[in-house]
Design an enzyme around this catalytic site. Structure first.
Site, PDB file in Angstrom:
ATOM      1  N   ASP A  87      43.172 -20.687   2.667  1.00 56.94           N
ATOM      2  CA  ASP A  87      43.499 -21.878   3.459  1.00 56.94           C
ATOM      3  C   ASP A  87      43.262 -21.625   4.947  1.00 56.94           C
ATOM      4  OD1 ASP A  87      45.667 -20.327   4.163  1.00 56.94           O
ATOM      5  OD2 ASP A  87      47.190 -21.707   3.437  1.00 56.94           O
ATOM      6  N   ASP A 109      54.056 -18.961   3.382  1.00 58.14           N
ATOM      7  CA  ASP A 109      53.974 -17.513   3.149  1.00 58.14           C
ATOM      8  C   ASP A 109      55.342 -16.934   2.808  1.00 58.14           C
ATOM      9  OD1 ASP A 109      51.294 -17.522   3.634  1.00 58.14           O
ATOM     10  OD2 ASP A 109      51.416 -16.600   5.623  1.00 58.14           O
TER      11      ASP A 109
END
Length: 231
Positions: A87, A109
């Site tokens: 991404d 994350d």
């Protein structure tokens, strides 16, 4: 789309001037993500972010099933980490990077790393060790964020406990336990549950790397903070 060198330079700019070439693992990981991004340039960065989170959470299922299913859990962990880097590569190399996306990616994350800790726990690691592993995944980025609020522009030197290391440690630990289970080594005298012992050992090594990496980062950020003018 940017060239690879341009993409790495842009990545460095978004990460406080950190040179990815200072770590072979980080440099190789970013290069792999860039190569994949070129082949799926049509994919929105947000789509890769969401898919990475879903894949990371999906690893808990086969980890809970245990046995040879742990191999699938390890592969899902690795895939989730790759999607997370994808991404960023899509956003930076495709000229679609934004501060909102940067913050969202950081938040995702942390959620995926919580998923890694849960995966290690259900795969056989003691709860306290899995929690320590997860906390040490969070701590370096928390320190960087707080240092940034204190006026530090740099993100600190690349340590032995960066995002690729966390993904690789989790994936290989769980996947390796699955290989052991598939080979029929489920119990050995004096060891007990061998796959669980493999997971526990991997989580312990990862936590040790986390302590060392956090210390490395702490010393680097301390020097940067000392150079900041008083408020």
């Amino acid at each position: 789309m940017l060239s690879r060198d341009e993409y790495l330079a842009e990545w460095s700019r978004w990460h406080g001037g950190t040179d990815p070439a200072s770590s072979r693992l980080v440099h190789g990981w970013l290069t792999l993500a860039y190569t994949l991004a070129r082949s799926v340039a049509w994919l929105p960065p947000l789509g890769a972010t969401a898919l990475g989170l879903l894949v990371a959470l999906a690893a808990v299922g086969p980890a809970l099933a245990g046995g040879a299913w742990l191999v699938a859990a390890g592969l899902l962990v690795g895939l989730s980490g790759l999607l997370d880097s994808l991404d960023g590569a899509l956003a930076l190399a495709g000229g679609r990077a934004s501060r909102r996306g940067y913050v969202l990616d950081s938040a995702v994350d942390r959620l995926t790393e919580a998923g890694y800790a849960v995966t290690l726990w259900v795969a056989g690691a003691p709860g306290w060790l899995a929690a320590l592993f997860g906390a040490l995944c969070w701590l370096p980025d928390y320190l960087r964020a707080r240092a940034g609020q204190a006026g530090v522009a740099e993100t600190g030197s690349i340590s032995v406990w960066e995002r690729p290391t966390r993904v690789v440690m989790t994936g290989f630990t769980v996947g390796g336990a699955g290989v052991v289970a598939a080979a029929g080594l489920t119990g050995v005298a004096g060891v007990g549950d061998v796959p669980a012992a493999v997971v526990t050992a991997g989580a312990a090594v990862g936590s040790l790397l986390g302590v060392v990496g956090t210390a490395q980062l702490g010393f680097s950020l301390r020097r940067a903070l000392e150079d900041q003018p008083p408020r």
